[in-house]
Enzyme design. Structure first.
Site, PDB file in Angstrom:
ATOM      1  N   ARG A 191      61.532  21.056  40.610  1.00 28.08           N
ATOM      2  CA  ARG A 191      61.483  21.627  39.390  1.00 28.08           C
ATOM      3  C   ARG A 191      62.879  22.260  38.997  1.00 28.08           C
ATOM      4  NH1 ARG A 191      57.490  18.913  38.750  1.00 28.08           N
ATOM      5  NH2 ARG A 191      55.274  19.634  38.362  1.00 28.08           N
TER       6      ARG A 191
ATOM      7  N   HIS B 200      63.182  13.037  34.448  1.00 27.93           N
ATOM      8  CA  HIS B 200      62.012  13.461  34.985  1.00 27.93           C
ATOM      9  C   HIS B 200      60.974  12.431  35.265  1.00 27.93           C
ATOM     10  CE1 HIS B 200      59.040  17.070  35.966  1.00 27.93           C
ATOM     11  NE2 HIS B 200      58.709  15.800  36.706  1.00 27.93           N
TER      12      HIS B 200
ATOM     13  N   GLU C  41      62.611  21.859  30.407  1.00 33.80           N
ATOM     14  CA  GLU C  41      62.580  20.583  29.977  1.00 33.80           C
ATOM     15  C   GLU C  41      61.884  20.313  28.405  1.00 33.80           C
ATOM     16  OE1 GLU C  41      60.582  17.910  32.648  1.00 33.80           O
ATOM     17  OE2 GLU C  41      62.249  18.857  34.246  1.00 33.80           O
TER      18      GLU C  41
HETATM   19  C1  DGY Z   1      54.653  15.986  39.215  1.00 37.58           C
HETATM   20  O1  DGY Z   1      53.900  15.464  39.441  1.00 37.58           O
HETATM   21  O2  DGY Z   1      54.552  17.136  39.472  1.00 37.58           O
HETATM   22  C2  DGY Z   1      55.759  15.419  38.679  1.00 37.58           C
HETATM   23  O3  DGY Z   1      56.783  16.486  38.641  1.00 37.58           O
HETATM   24  C3  DGY Z   1      55.341  14.933  37.112  1.00 37.58           C
HETATM   25  O4  DGY Z   1      55.201  15.932  36.213  1.00 37.58           O
END
Ligand code: DGY
Length: 326
Positions: free
Chosen positions: A243, A290, A272
């Protein structure tokens, strides 16, 4: 399937793959966010009122307000993500709302993106692509776009969970020496020879390449800050697939612009999709939007994990991907 009085109503906050949506429509009286834009908490409440199941993703903030407003009918939140930092788990627990997520099935895809970022950061992928695309390539030269080779470099995997271990397996195949930092050391069969560091600051001292794969959580916000970047070897490389808010953007952009870090590869960002504009100005950062789990096979598998988990719950069983079993 035509909805009847016993078909549970469900709301889909984002568009899923075609085959997953078809399977959902078979099982639920399904309403969906046709336009696929990111819904605010109030929009979710408005659109999903009366639903038993809320299908979401990491782009929706499923906060206490959303859960309380939907609680009279809501039984389950199913998020198409392994991360669940966007869901107020304490409120879900208090309100008796089950939360399902999608572990395991996305680990390979996310590890592939980690390697894509690592290779592009180390081998100057952005500069190389742009040189050819812009017609500025003067021809081969012995000192053009010199990068960093991975063989015999030390990679530090911060967060050696399921995804971290898949990154480690791939990095091992590239001849890297594997180190990791977790709260606890792994059992030897999971560590597979990787070297454990209990202390993050100490671990960073050997990180030629740092891969951040720890789960998002408020406790880890800003953990990779200026002091910690200063612990890393000169000209090290940073990769983030976790993240964005684990990294302090002031610290990272400054270390990249001075050359203190050689390069970075980022798939995730704080706030984001509003990426800190400073990253766009830097040649030594490779950026992707992402896409860790963005393969068709993976997104289908994530959808099916949620479908099967909910089927199990409706039959009285407890699936492994239920985060808060009673
Ligand atoms: C997750 O699966 O947590 C990825 O970051 C996609 O959101």
């Amino acid at each position: 399937m035509a909805a009847n009085a016993t078909t549970p109503r469900a709301y889909l906050c984002r568009r899923f793959t075609e085959s997953v949506e078809a399977a959902l429509a078979e099982r639920y009286d399904l309403r969906l966010n046709e336009h696929d834009g990111i819904l605010s908490p109030d929009e979710i409440v408005q659109s999903a009122r009366g639903s038993e199941v809320l299908f979401a993703s990491a782009t929706e903030q499923i906060n206490e307000h959303v859960l309380r407003q939907l609680a009279p009918t809501l039984r389950y939140v199913a998020t198409l993500s392994v991360g669940y930092d966007h869901i107020d788990m304490a409120a879900a627990r208090e309100l008796g709302i089950g939360v399902l997520h999608t572990p395991d099935v996305l680990s390979d895809a996310c590890a592939e993106v980690a390697m894509m970022l690592m290779l592009n950061a180390c081998r100057r992928g952005y500069e190389a692509d742009r040189m050819v695309r812009d017609g500025r390539w003067p021809g081969w030269s012995p000192t053009q776009l010199l990068g960093i080779g991975l063989k015999e470099k030390r990679v530090l995997v911060f967060g050696m969970g399921r995804i971290g271990r898949e990154v480690a397996a791939r990095a091992r195949a590239f001849g890297m020496e594997i180190h990791y930092h977790n709260r606890r050391a792994l059992a030897p069969e999971l560590a597979a020879g990787a070297i454990y560091h209990a202390d993050l600051d100490q671990a960073l001292r050997i990180a030629d390449v740092l891969v951040i794969a720890a789960p998002g959580s408020p406790q880890l916000k800003g953990i990779i800050n200026a002091e910690r970047i200063a612990c890393m070897p000169e000209r090290a490389v940073l990769v983030n697939i976790s993240r964005g808010d684990l990294v302090d953007d002031d610290a990272l952009t400054s270390a990249l612009s001075t050359g203190r870090l050689f390069a970075a590869g980022l798939d995730v960002y704080a706030n984001e999709p509003n990426v800190d504009p400073r990253y766009r100005e830097l040649d030594n950062v490779f950026l992707s939007p992402h896409i860790g789990s963005a393969t068709r096979e993976t997104r289908d598998a994530m959808g099916w994990l949620l479908i099967n988990g909910l089927d199990a719950l409706y039959q009285g069983a407890t699936p492994d991907n239920l985060l808060n079993p009673r």
